[in-house]
Each structure stands twice: as structure tokens, then as C-alpha cells.
Design a protein around this motif. Structure first.
Motif, PDB file in Angstrom:
ATOM      1  N   PRO A  69       0.836  -1.215   0.000  1.00  0.00           N
ATOM      2  CA  PRO A  69       0.000   0.000   0.000  1.00  0.00           C
ATOM      3  C   PRO A  69       0.868   1.261   0.000  1.00  0.00           C
ATOM      4  O   PRO A  69       2.035   1.242   0.411  1.00  0.00           O
ATOM      5  CB  PRO A  69      -0.787  -0.122   1.310  1.00  0.00           C
ATOM      6  N   ALA A  70       0.295   2.344  -0.457  1.00  0.00           N
ATOM      7  CA  ALA A  70       1.038   3.608  -0.533  1.00  0.00           C
ATOM      8  C   ALA A  70       1.556   4.019   0.837  1.00  0.00           C
ATOM      9  O   ALA A  70       0.935   3.740   1.869  1.00  0.00           O
ATOM     10  CB  ALA A  70       0.131   4.700  -1.102  1.00  0.00           C
ATOM     11  N   ALA A  71       2.697   4.672   0.848  1.00  0.00           N
ATOM     12  CA  ALA A  71       3.305   5.121   2.103  1.00  0.00           C
ATOM     13  C   ALA A  71       2.336   6.005   2.879  1.00  0.00           C
ATOM     14  O   ALA A  71       1.722   6.919   2.320  1.00  0.00           O
ATOM     15  CB  ALA A  71       4.591   5.885   1.810  1.00  0.00           C
ATOM     16  N   GLY A  72       2.183   5.695   4.175  1.00  0.00           N
ATOM     17  CA  GLY A  72       1.343   6.489   5.054  1.00  0.00           C
ATOM     18  C   GLY A  72      -0.149   6.246   4.902  1.00  0.00           C
ATOM     19  O   GLY A  72      -0.948   6.938   5.541  1.00  0.00           O
ATOM     20  N   SER A  73      -0.528   5.255   4.096  1.00  0.00           N
ATOM     21  CA  SER A  73      -1.958   5.026   3.851  1.00  0.00           C
ATOM     22  C   SER A  73      -2.605   4.079   4.852  1.00  0.00           C
ATOM     23  O   SER A  73      -3.830   3.936   4.873  1.00  0.00           O
ATOM     24  CB  SER A  73      -2.163   4.472   2.435  1.00  0.00           C
ATOM     25  N   CYS A  74      -1.804   3.411   5.689  1.00  0.00           N
ATOM     26  CA  CYS A  74      -2.341   2.435   6.647  1.00  0.00           C
ATOM     27  C   CYS A  74      -2.175   2.955   8.075  1.00  0.00           C
ATOM     28  O   CYS A  74      -1.214   3.666   8.378  1.00  0.00           O
ATOM     29  CB  CYS A  74      -1.630   1.094   6.502  1.00  0.00           C
ATOM     30  N   ARG A  75      -3.090   2.563   8.952  1.00  0.00           N
ATOM     31  CA  ARG A  75      -3.061   3.024  10.336  1.00  0.00           C
ATOM     32  C   ARG A  75      -3.201   1.838  11.286  1.00  0.00           C
ATOM     33  O   ARG A  75      -4.079   0.991  11.113  1.00  0.00           O
ATOM     34  CB  ARG A  75      -4.209   4.002  10.609  1.00  0.00           C
TER      35      ARG A  75
END
Length: 222
Positions: A69-75
Motif C-alpha cells: 500500500p502507498a506510504a502512510g496510507s495504513c493506520r
């Protein structure tokens, strides 16, 4: 000429009325758990109406680095301090090579199954670094596990990006002491329960993708 009014039979009238209305919820339906996912039933079977877990490609002779997944898109989510995956980025993925019918020949055989299908570090290394960026993980990579959400010993897909995430170390973990987390013992207990026939494979997989911290209690294994 006289018009004759005919009464509509009560049964037909009832049917016409219901045809344009949505039915009311039935009693005994699954009670939603966290994030709207139905909780596992007391019998240990997968809950009716539970979201389907994606199916991956299964074991491969040669693995390739998978896009993350794109950088910073997951939490990350947390349950009593324990890290949980982002359910959108990491919904889990099962291997089509593992079924309830072939457990004795796959995950429940005495040895060799997981070792024989695990991707090499030349593939998982780059994936882990990219996934750390996906989740915004900035800690020491050596203390974080590149984890199969549905573990290989539970029939998880070996290299589907939907089944892998950088799992941060547990709270209180000493930096530099390597990977050590509470999810691993949960996976081992679920594996034992599946292979002993106490819990169906599908129910174990569903429980761990819903919330690994409560998987054992939901299946009556705590």
C-alpha cells in the motif's frame, strides 16, 4: 352499467403490502462485533454473514516482491495496548492449497509445511521495508515482525500483500531484543485447536482477522 367492486382477499393484500417493504431483522441474527464484523458463534463455526476473506495465489515455486500500500496510507489500531492491523490495508488472505478436507496433508502434518512454502528473505526484506512505510512504522525493523495476519500454520497465503503487515513490538518491549510478541502464541493455540478438530479452519481464520487479541476467547479457547 354498474361497476362491481370486488374485495381483495386478505392474504393477497398482505402479500402486496410486503412486496414493497423490506423485511424486519429476524431474531437470533449475528450480533456485530468490532468494526461491524459479526462475532463468532459459540459452536466455533464461522459466523453467518461474516465477510469473505480474500483468497491468494497460494504457494509458488518462485516468489516475487509484491507491491505494498502507498506510504502512510495504513493506520495501526490498538486493543489494550496491543497492535492490530489496518483492516483495509491488511484484510488477510487464505491459501487455496489449504482446506478443511486436506488438513492432515498440509498444515497439520508433523513437519515441513511452513518451511517449504515460506518466501525467502530476498523477497520479504524489500516488502517489509515498503510495508513499514505503508504503516508509518519508524521503529527498529529488527524488533518488528513482518507478520502473516493469517499465519501459514492456519492456512494463510504466503506472499499476498493483503496478508502481510509490519507488526510493531508489544508494549514494554526492550529495543534491540528482537521479535517477541503475543500474537504468536495465539496462532499456535489456534493451530492446535484446528488440528485436533476442536475448531473448524474457517472459524479460526475468521477469528484472527477480526481481532487476534480476542480470537481465543471468542472460540472458547482462552
Amino acid at each position: 352499467m354498474h361497476l362491481v367492486r370486488r374485495a381483495v382477499p386478505p392474504v393477497l393484500l398482505s402479500g402486496l403490502l410486503l412486496a414493497g417493504c423490506s423485511s424486519a431483522p429476524q431474531s437470533g441474527s449475528d450480533t456485530p462485533g468490532k468494526n461491524g464484523t459479526p462475532a463468532a458463534g459459540p459452536s466455533g463455526t464461522a459466523p453467518t454473514g461474516a465477510a469473505e476473506i480474500p483468497v491468494g495465489a497460494g504457494p509458488q515455486k518462485t516468489y516475487t516482491v509484491q507491491q505494498q500500500p502507498a506510504a502512510g496510507s495504513c493506520r495501526y489500531r490498538y486493543e489494550k495496548g496491543e497492535p492490530l492491523e489496518d483492516t483495509t490495508c491488511t484484510p488477510g488472505a487464505t491459501s487455496p492449497a489449504v482446506t478443511q478436507a486436506n488438513l492432515a496433508r498440509t498444515i497439520c502434518r508433523k513437519s515441513g509445511y511452513t518451511k517449504g512454502i515460506r518466501p525467502p528473505e530476498s523477497v520479504t526484506g524489500p516488502e517489509k521495508r515498503a510495508n513499514a512505510a505503508s504503516y508509518g512504522y519508524t521503529g527498529r525493523l529488527g524488533d518488528a515482525e513482518y507478520d502473516h495476519l493469517i499465519s501459514l500454520e492456519l492456512g494463510g497465503d504466503p506472499n499476498d500483500a493483503r496478508n502481510l503487515w509490519v507488526e510493531p513490538p508489544d508494549p514494554g518491549h526492550k529495543t534491540g531484543s528482537g521479535v517477541n510478541n503475543l500474537k504468536d502464541p495465539v496462532e499456535s493455540k489456534l493451530h492446535t485447536a484446528v488440528c485436533s478438530g476442536k475448531v473448524p479452519l474457517r472459524a479460526a481464520q475468521q477469528a484472527i482477522v477480526t481481532d487476534w487479541t480476542t480470537a481465543l476467547s471468542k472460540l472458547g479457547l482462552a
